[in-house]
Motif scaffolding. Structure first.
Motif, short mmCIF file in Angstrom:
data_model
loop_
_atom_site.label_atom_id
_atom_site.label_comp_id
_atom_site.label_asym_id
_atom_site.label_seq_id
_atom_site.Cartn_x
_atom_site.Cartn_y
_atom_site.Cartn_z
N UNK A 249 0.81 -1.06 0.14
CA UNK A 249 -0.06 0.05 0.21
C UNK A 249 0.90 1.20 -0.05
N UNK A 250 0.60 2.07 -0.82
CA UNK A 250 0.95 3.59 -0.59
C UNK A 250 2.11 4.00 -1.57
N UNK A 251 2.21 5.02 -1.87
CA UNK A 251 3.63 5.61 -2.75
C UNK A 251 4.18 6.77 -1.98
N UNK A 252 5.38 6.97 -2.10
CA UNK A 252 6.04 8.38 -1.56
C UNK A 252 5.57 9.37 -2.24
N UNK A 253 4.76 10.36 -1.65
CA UNK A 253 4.51 11.40 -2.63
C UNK A 253 5.36 12.60 -2.93
N UNK A 254 6.32 12.38 -2.51
CA UNK A 254 7.54 13.32 -2.77
C UNK A 254 8.58 12.65 -3.32
N UNK A 255 8.13 11.39 -4.02
CA UNK A 255 9.12 10.76 -5.11
C UNK A 255 8.47 10.53 -6.28
N UNK A 256 7.11 11.10 -6.33
CA UNK A 256 6.16 10.74 -7.57
C UNK A 256 5.92 11.94 -8.20
N UNK A 257 6.79 13.06 -8.21
CA UNK A 257 6.69 14.13 -9.40
C UNK A 257 7.57 13.92 -10.62
N UNK A 258 6.91 14.67 -11.56
CA UNK A 258 7.40 14.20 -12.75
C UNK A 258 8.69 15.11 -13.08
N UNK A 313 16.25 23.70 2.42
CA UNK A 313 16.84 23.15 1.25
C UNK A 313 16.55 23.35 0.08
N UNK A 314 17.36 23.68 -1.10
CA UNK A 314 16.71 24.12 -2.34
C UNK A 314 17.23 23.06 -3.35
N UNK A 315 16.77 23.15 -4.74
CA UNK A 315 17.07 22.29 -5.77
C UNK A 315 18.38 22.48 -5.85
N UNK A 360 17.53 12.62 -3.77
CA UNK A 360 16.14 12.15 -3.79
C UNK A 360 15.36 12.89 -5.28
N UNK A 361 15.16 11.82 -5.85
CA UNK A 361 14.72 12.17 -7.39
C UNK A 361 13.26 12.16 -7.27
N UNK A 362 12.42 13.00 -8.21
CA UNK A 362 10.82 13.01 -8.24
C UNK A 362 10.47 13.63 -7.04
N UNK A 363 11.16 14.78 -6.48
CA UNK A 363 10.49 15.64 -5.52
C UNK A 363 9.79 16.95 -5.76
N UNK A 364 9.10 17.42 -4.95
CA UNK A 364 8.23 18.62 -5.29
C UNK A 364 8.90 19.84 -5.81
N UNK A 365 10.15 20.07 -4.76
CA UNK A 365 10.92 21.48 -5.03
C UNK A 365 11.68 21.42 -6.48
N UNK A 366 12.19 20.16 -6.87
CA UNK A 366 12.79 19.90 -7.98
C UNK A 366 11.66 20.29 -9.25
N UNK A 367 10.36 19.72 -9.11
CA UNK A 367 9.67 19.86 -10.12
C UNK A 367 9.12 21.36 -10.25
N UNK A 373 9.98 26.74 -13.19
CA UNK A 373 10.75 27.80 -13.13
C UNK A 373 10.48 28.73 -11.86
N UNK A 374 10.04 28.03 -10.70
CA UNK A 374 9.75 28.82 -9.69
C UNK A 374 11.18 28.82 -8.99
N UNK A 375 11.96 29.84 -9.14
CA UNK A 375 13.32 29.84 -8.69
C UNK A 375 13.72 29.64 -7.08
N UNK A 376 12.56 30.40 -6.25
CA UNK A 376 12.70 30.16 -5.02
C UNK A 376 11.78 28.80 -4.48
N UNK A 377 12.24 27.78 -4.77
CA UNK A 377 11.57 26.55 -4.40
C UNK A 377 12.39 25.93 -3.23
N UNK A 378 11.70 25.44 -2.04
CA UNK A 378 12.32 24.77 -1.22
C UNK A 378 11.61 23.62 -0.52
N UNK A 379 12.29 22.73 -0.09
CA UNK A 379 11.99 21.72 0.96
C UNK A 379 12.63 21.98 2.37
#
Length: 418
Positions: A249-258, A313-315, A360-367, A373-379
């Motif tokens: 059951x379940x997917x890591x939602x912070x590894x599921x971004x394209x 943390x930033x991309x 960590x690939x497929x993360x929200x901030x990377x996407x 192109x949201x430069x100021x993206x952080x986890x």
């Protein structure tokens, strides 16, 4: 390496003997070990890839030599693992002697919150309580706040956010979210506290008014609603979504971004906590949030709040290479950390995700950075550094909210000025 392999096989043999019909954590201990050589890292990663979080749960995963690893261990396995670690020369330190005791302390009798009852920001709250609060506070401050619906979850729950817009003129947008990993309770609690401060002190605090007026705010307190509900009803340490994935059951939602989906730092095993999913955006929650953000014009800031480790943390997350905008990203992150430290002395580190914590690939901030192109993206990893880990006592919610509020204010100021 043969010695490491034999240790892994020995551990798995013990693991096979353990059976638990209830998701309780009586007698579970959290230990910290520091790998002293490369083979230690390899052995720890082997264990991580073959264990379920209900028996051995890597709260802080193995990264590199000299960097601490935090592990929650079932009682039936503790002596074996403790001896194994000692044999390896990575002497374990016990951080938590009984995980269930800390869980019970977090869920002591709380206010049964309704729309007509004061909300206690110094307590953790269930999903239904949070939803009642969201409805109540947007009604109370309807001149500047409103609910918006993002999508439905896998189990059919509505995922709602709060929009704060104080002027009729168009402003750049800023997105903040919490609770993408369901067991990280301090994340929604901190986001909720900050949202309340933005609304409740707007008229009495000029600095707050200027801060709130500088953006249109889109705030999602609980991203992973199904998982969060599950942490209250069934398994406090659940991390993922609740979608069916074969026998697991379940997917890591912070590894599921394209964005560099399912490469290094994500698992293809559906039973692990970092499972990336059968495809990018397979999770309706992740796809729904991504589509909503894409529809917002001129988004200038994005923060995905997590716990724990005290990191800004930033991309990039998928690679240790630094992006072209890194100098601005990190300067803004430093401004946030400096402002945060000034409140209670809490010292956050800042840097790129892959370099400061792990790849960590497929993360929200990377996407949001790579695709929108949201430069100021952080986890952001909130309190603490491991003494309590995911089970941060409720008396730290308001201090966390106070210091994080000042960090976001400083970040917003930096973005506006640059």
């Amino acid at each position: 390496m043969m010695r490491v392999h034999s240790l892994v096989l020995s551990f798995l043999a013990v693991l096979a003997l353990v059976h638990s019909s209830q998701v309780r954590y009586d007698g579970y201990k959290v230990v910290r070990v520091v790998p002293q050589k490369a083979e230690h890292v390899v052995a720890l990663k082997s264990l991580q890839g073959q264990t379920g979080h209900d028996k051995v749960d890597f709260w802080i995963p193995p990264r590199q030599v000299g960097v601490p690893v935090d592990i929650s261990i079932a009682p039936a396995l503790f002596q074996h693992l403790y001896a194994s670690f000692t044999l390896w020369g990575i002497h374990p330190v016990i951080l938590t002697h009984d995980v269930q005791e800390k869980i019970d302390a977090q869920t002591q009798p709380r206010l049964n919150v309704g729309v007509d009852v004061d909300f206690d920001y110094g307590k953790y709250h269930s999903l239904s309580e949070i939803e009642s609060w969201m409805k109540s506070i947007t009604e109370q401050y309807s001149d500047k706040a409103s609910l918006f619906e993002i999508t439905k979850s896998y189990e059919g729950r509505t995922i709602n956010g709060i929009k704060i817009k104080t002027t009729t003129e168009s402003k750049p947008a800023f997105w903040m979210e919490g609770g993408i990993h369901s067991r990280e309770w301090i994340s929604p609690a901190t986001v909720i506290y900050m949202t309340a401060q933005m609304l409740e002190t707007y008229d009495s605090n000029k600095d707050m008014k200027d801060f709130v007026d500088s953006f249109e705010w889109y705030i999602l307190p609980v991203f992973n609603v199904d998982g969060y509900e599950y942490t209250w009803t069934t398994d406090r340490m659940w991390r993922k979504t609740r979608s069916k994935q074969g026998e697991c059951v379940g997917v890591d939602p912070n590894r599921n971004w394209d964005m560099e989906w399912c490469k290094e730092g994500a698992s293809k095993n559906p039973c692990t906590d970092t499972y990336c999913g059968p495809s990018a955006f397979s999770e309706v929650e992740v796809k729904g949030v991504a589509d909503y953000i894409k529809g917002i014009p001129n988004v200038r800031g994005f923060i995905d709040f997590h716990s724990y480790s005290e990191l800004w943390m930033s991309p990039w997350g998928y690679t240790k290479e630094l992006p072209k905008d890194y100098s601005n990203m990190d300067a803004a992150g430093k401004a946030a950390c400096d402002a945060l430290k000034a409140v209670h002395g809490t010292k956050y580190d800042h840097g790129s995700i892959a370099n400061i914590i792990y790849v960590a690939s497929g993360s929200s901030a990377d996407w949001t950075y790579g695709k929108l192109d949201i430069v100021y993206s952080y986890g952001v990893e909130l309190r603490d550094k491991g003494l309590h880990g995911f089970l941060l006592p409720a008396d730290q919610i308001i201090p966390s909210g106070e210091e994080t509020m000042q960090a976001v204010i400083a970040l917003a100021k930096y973005i506006t000025e640059h």
